[in-house]
Scaffold this motif. Structure first.
Motif, PDB file in Angstrom:
ATOM      1  N   ALA A   5      36.972  66.655  74.386  1.00 26.98           N
ATOM      2  CA  ALA A   5      36.831  67.343  73.112  1.00 26.98           C
ATOM      3  C   ALA A   5      38.059  68.247  73.010  1.00 26.98           C
ATOM      4  O   ALA A   5      38.246  69.147  73.837  1.00 26.98           O
ATOM      5  CB  ALA A   5      35.549  68.168  73.071  1.00 26.98           C
ATOM      6  N   VAL A   6      38.917  67.989  72.042  1.00 24.96           N
ATOM      7  CA  VAL A   6      40.221  68.659  71.967  1.00 24.96           C
ATOM      8  C   VAL A   6      40.351  69.447  70.664  1.00 24.96           C
ATOM      9  O   VAL A   6      40.162  68.901  69.575  1.00 24.96           O
ATOM     10  CB  VAL A   6      41.380  67.636  72.053  1.00 24.96           C
ATOM     11  N   ASN A  39      46.548  59.041  70.224  1.00 19.90           N
ATOM     12  CA  ASN A  39      46.549  58.956  71.679  1.00 19.90           C
ATOM     13  C   ASN A  39      45.184  59.294  72.272  1.00 19.90           C
ATOM     14  O   ASN A  39      44.674  58.595  73.155  1.00 19.90           O
ATOM     15  CB  ASN A  39      47.623  59.884  72.246  1.00 19.90           C
ATOM     16  N   ILE A  40      44.570  60.354  71.763  1.00 18.79           N
ATOM     17  CA  ILE A  40      43.294  60.826  72.302  1.00 18.79           C
ATOM     18  C   ILE A  40      42.165  59.871  71.964  1.00 18.79           C
ATOM     19  O   ILE A  40      41.366  59.485  72.832  1.00 18.79           O
ATOM     20  CB  ILE A  40      42.982  62.243  71.777  1.00 18.79           C
ATOM     21  N   PRO A  45      37.413  56.122  72.710  1.00 19.33           N
ATOM     22  CA  PRO A  45      36.886  56.201  71.340  1.00 19.33           C
ATOM     23  C   PRO A  45      35.829  57.275  71.141  1.00 19.33           C
ATOM     24  O   PRO A  45      35.576  57.688  70.008  1.00 19.33           O
ATOM     25  CB  PRO A  45      36.287  54.805  71.110  1.00 19.33           C
ATOM     26  N   GLU A  46      35.199  57.724  72.231  1.00 19.07           N
ATOM     27  CA  GLU A  46      34.160  58.744  72.110  1.00 19.07           C
ATOM     28  C   GLU A  46      34.729  60.159  72.177  1.00 19.07           C
ATOM     29  O   GLU A  46      33.985  61.129  72.042  1.00 19.07           O
ATOM     30  CB  GLU A  46      33.110  58.555  73.202  1.00 19.07           C
ATOM     31  N   SER A  47      36.021  60.299  72.385  1.00 18.24           N
ATOM     32  CA  SER A  47      36.657  61.615  72.356  1.00 18.24           C
ATOM     33  C   SER A  47      36.753  62.099  70.917  1.00 18.24           C
ATOM     34  O   SER A  47      36.824  61.305  69.982  1.00 18.24           O
ATOM     35  CB  SER A  47      38.056  61.545  72.982  1.00 18.24           C
ATOM     36  N   SER A  48      36.781  63.407  70.740  1.00 19.44           N
ATOM     37  CA  SER A  48      36.847  63.981  69.393  1.00 19.44           C
ATOM     38  C   SER A  48      37.941  65.041  69.340  1.00 19.44           C
ATOM     39  O   SER A  48      38.303  65.639  70.357  1.00 19.44           O
ATOM     40  CB  SER A  48      35.500  64.585  68.991  1.00 19.44           C
ATOM     41  N   VAL A  49      38.459  65.274  68.130  1.00 20.89           N
ATOM     42  CA  VAL A  49      39.577  66.190  67.930  1.00 20.89           C
ATOM     43  C   VAL A  49      39.257  67.140  66.782  1.00 20.89           C
ATOM     44  O   VAL A  49      38.754  66.717  65.738  1.00 20.89           O
ATOM     45  CB  VAL A  49      40.876  65.422  67.616  1.00 20.89           C
ATOM     46  N   GLY A  50      39.554  68.416  66.989  1.00 19.01           N
ATOM     47  CA  GLY A  50      39.398  69.419  65.943  1.00 19.01           C
ATOM     48  C   GLY A  50      40.740  70.078  65.671  1.00 19.01           C
ATOM     49  O   GLY A  50      41.697  69.905  66.429  1.00 19.01           O
ATOM     50  N   GLN A 108      31.869  65.835  77.385  1.00 19.38           N
ATOM     51  CA  GLN A 108      33.287  65.828  77.030  1.00 19.38           C
ATOM     52  C   GLN A 108      34.019  66.971  77.738  1.00 19.38           C
ATOM     53  O   GLN A 108      33.538  68.093  77.778  1.00 19.38           O
ATOM     54  CB  GLN A 108      33.461  65.979  75.512  1.00 19.38           C
ATOM     55  N   ARG A 109      35.178  66.655  78.262  1.00 17.81           N
ATOM     56  CA  ARG A 109      36.012  67.668  78.914  1.00 17.81           C
ATOM     57  C   ARG A 109      36.675  68.534  77.837  1.00 17.81           C
ATOM     58  O   ARG A 109      37.228  68.032  76.865  1.00 17.81           O
ATOM     59  CB  ARG A 109      37.067  66.948  79.759  1.00 17.81           C
ATOM     60  N   GLN A 110      36.632  69.854  78.010  1.00 20.51           N
ATOM     61  CA  GLN A 110      37.147  70.782  77.008  1.00 20.51           C
ATOM     62  C   GLN A 110      38.659  70.982  77.169  1.00 20.51           C
ATOM     63  O   GLN A 110      39.142  71.207  78.272  1.00 20.51           O
ATOM     64  CB  GLN A 110      36.443  72.134  77.117  1.00 20.51           C
TER      65      GLN A 110
END
Length: 297
Positions: A5-6, A39-40, A45-50, A108-110
């Motif tokens: 989670a980025v 890239n993320i 595909p289950e990673s998320s970006v804010g 998710q890794r922060q």
């Protein structure tokens, strides 16, 4: 890359109007954020970006964690109209960490990626204290310092923060000086996108060279897009092999259990006398018959 989670923090202070990156520092960040999102999310595909900004009147969350690129682009478009003031680094990182706490997938890794292209008003002691707090909360912090800054203290403060927050080289500090290359192209060759095997290292300057590319003699700075494609291809292959090995292991365990027969599994349900099979019933009847016989001797 792992499940992440980025939160990406963009610098929309007055310094982001500078044109040492074409067409401006802010637009260079927008282009780089677009590459980061690819890239993320393609790595997992289950990673998320804010997305959030830290300039103007104060930090503002532009998009909560999402897998939709359009929400980030919309946020960048809105904040481009709010370029002003100075950056609020410490406050921005704190708000980003709060946004990460509300992630739906707690596995998710922060991670927080901060773009810095302006002077930092926060003192070093305050930043180091914040870095220790982020480390305690298991939050990785990456800094991208770019642009021609007259204030040398900015790099010293960010280096101090990085030294206090990093654990097992999971947090990176990258310095990208102005050049004829795009910010996004130079960022592709850094550990922030390529991982631990990339050149530039934590606290290094992005100047290409080296990197783990499966034994290929390849300079990622020569073709950043190819470098990213190779890295992602190798990560996908490693994930495929790991998944295949796990499936084979589970299949072997299943076949082993199927080969074990329970006691009496192949014994018929009824014996020759039409009674339930098993030693218990016949033995009991034999014993009963023996007891009923009279001794006539």
């Amino acid at each position: 890359m792992p499940l992440q989670a980025v939160m990406i923090v963009v610098d929309n202070s007055e310094s982001s109007r500078n044109g040492d990156y074409t067409p401006s520092r802010f637009d260079a960040q927008a282009d780089a954020i677009n590459i980061m999102f690819d890239n993320i999310t393609q790595s997992n595909p289950e990673s998320s970006v804010g997305l959030m900004s830290m300039g103007g009147k104060g930090p503002e969350v532009l998009s909560t964690l999402t897998t939709e690129r359009g929400k980030l682009l919309e946020g960048l478009h809105r904040t481009k109209k709010k370029i002003s003031g100075s950056s609020h680094l410490a406050t921005g990182i704190q708000i980003a960490s709060l946004a990460l706490k509300h992630r739906q997938n707690k596995s998710q890794r922060q991670r927080i990626i901060v773009f810095v292209c302006s002077p930092v008003a926060d003192d070093e002691k305050k930043l180091v204290s914040l870095a220790k707090k982020m480390k305690k909360g298991n939050i990785d912090i990456d800094f991208v310092l770019f642009g021609d800054l007259d204030d040398d203290d900015v790099q010293k403060k960010l280096e101090a923060f990085n030294n206090a927050v990093k654990t097992n080289e999971n947090s990176h500090f990258v310095v990208i000086p102005p050049s004829g290359k795009l910010l996004s192209d130079q960022l592709i060759t850094t550990p922030i996108l390529l991982g631990e095997g990339a050149a530039g290292g934590s606290g290094g300057v992005a100047e290409g060279g080296g990197g783990d590319f499966g034994g290929f003699d390849f300079d990622p700075s020569a073709d950043p897009e190819l470098a990213l494609a190779l890295r992602m291809s190798m990560e996908e292959e490693n994930a495929r092999q790991a998944k295949q090995a796990k499936a084979e292991e589970e299949a072997a365990k299943k076949s082993g259990l199927e080969g074990i027969e329970e006691e009496g599994e192949n014994q018929p349900l009824l014996n020759e006398q039409g009674e339930p099979s098993g030693s218990g019933s016949s033995e009991k009847k034999d014993k009963k018959d023996d007891g009923d016989k009279m001794d006539t001797s």
